[in-house]
Design a protein around this motif. Structure first.
Motif: not given
Length: 306
Positions: A100-104
């Protein structure tokens, strides 16, 4: 009289099913032979990223729209804006979706999107620009500054996992998790990392092979593929597939597609690869899907001799 078997490997050609017209919608047939329209992105996202997250396809930043954050609506066949933009300017940083986590990651900044809001997290321990990132053993892993790092969200920290092999290329390299290992392909070398054995050199390409850089690594039809372009001025992309113990095989070049600083993911719903195209001479990008009809098969041929 002796009998022996010689394995013959056959793999189908990866193809693009559609008419190249950058000013219109690119149409491609799915495996079920239904027509799907993919509207071209609303802006040129040179040095941006394309990522599959939470069952949606997202556009992340890019030179001409550095804080853009949009997703593709397959029902309406259009790109929709999110309620919030990116919290930082993003051009060719690192993007990794983990559950559920989107890392940038851009420079040393590190932000995570969790369905509805952005949260700043621990700084990246190197300058993130052009390096690959993957999910391995449930954690986001990135390479840079001579090390493989693991991000531990519960402690909000990056941990040094292992030193990188001497001479290993990480800038604009391609990486994917394949067969319980991190695979990094860059320049003329292919390395892999496993928890038990650390780094090992898997394959060294010859001088006749192109430089493996500025592309994508994806798992497709149960194989590791890389699609890349060594020069931003050519009008095709290279396509190689990893045949495990038999090394790398070169497939047909993909014409008309320039993914220099391009992006791509596996569109898992239709088992297809989606790629963004950058045409150097013109300021637009076009979305393509490439897919296979059949899987790989090994055919044993029996020969007879004295």
């Amino acid at each position: 009289m002796a009998y022996f078997s010689t394995p013959i490997r056959r793999y189908n050609r990866i193809y693009i099913d559609g008419v190249f017209d950058p000013t219109k919608i690119v149409k491609a047939y799915t495996n079920s032979s239904t027509l799907t329209d993919f509207t071209k992105p609303p802006y040129s996202i040179v040095d941006g990223k394309l990522v599959y997250y939470n069952d949606k396809l997202y556009l992340i930043g890019g030179t001409n729209s550095t804080q853009a954050f949009r997703y593709y609506n397959p029902t309406e066949h259009r790109w929709e804006s999110m309620s919030t933009n990116l919290p930082i300017d993003f051009t060719n940083g690192i993007v990794v979706a983990n559950g559920s986590n989107l890392h940038i990651m851009q420079g040393t900044s590190h932000w995570v999107y969790n369905n509805s809001y952005w949260e700043q997290r621990a700084n990246v321990p190197f300058t993130a620009t052009g390096q690959p990132g993957v999910v391995f053993d449930g954690y986001v892993h990135v390479v840079g500054n001579g090390y493989l790092y693991r991000y531990e969200s519960i402690y909000n920290r990056f941990v040094q996992v292992a030193s990188l092999p001497s001479g290993m290329t990480t800038s604009y390299a391609m990486a994917a998790t394949y067969q319980n290992a991190i695979h990094v392909i860059g320049n003329k070398q292919h390395y892999k990392y496993t928890t038990d054995f650390g780094w090992s050199l898997v394959y060294e390409f010859s001088n006749n092979d192109p430089t493996f850089t500025h592309g994508i690594a994806v798992i497709f039809s149960n194989r590791l593929h890389v699609i890349f372009q060594s020069s931003q001025y050519s009008d095709f992309s290279y396509h190689y597939v990893f045949m495990d113990e038999d090394g790398w095989e070169k497939l047909d070049d993909i014409g008309f597609i320039n993914i220099y600083n391009g992006v791509g993911i596996v569109y898992t719903i239709n088992n297809s690869i989606l790629m963004m195209q950058k045409l150097v001479a013109k300021e637009f990008m076009t979305l393509y899907r490439i897919e296979t009809i059949t899987n790989y098969e090994a055919i044993e041929s029996e020969s007879e001799g004295d």
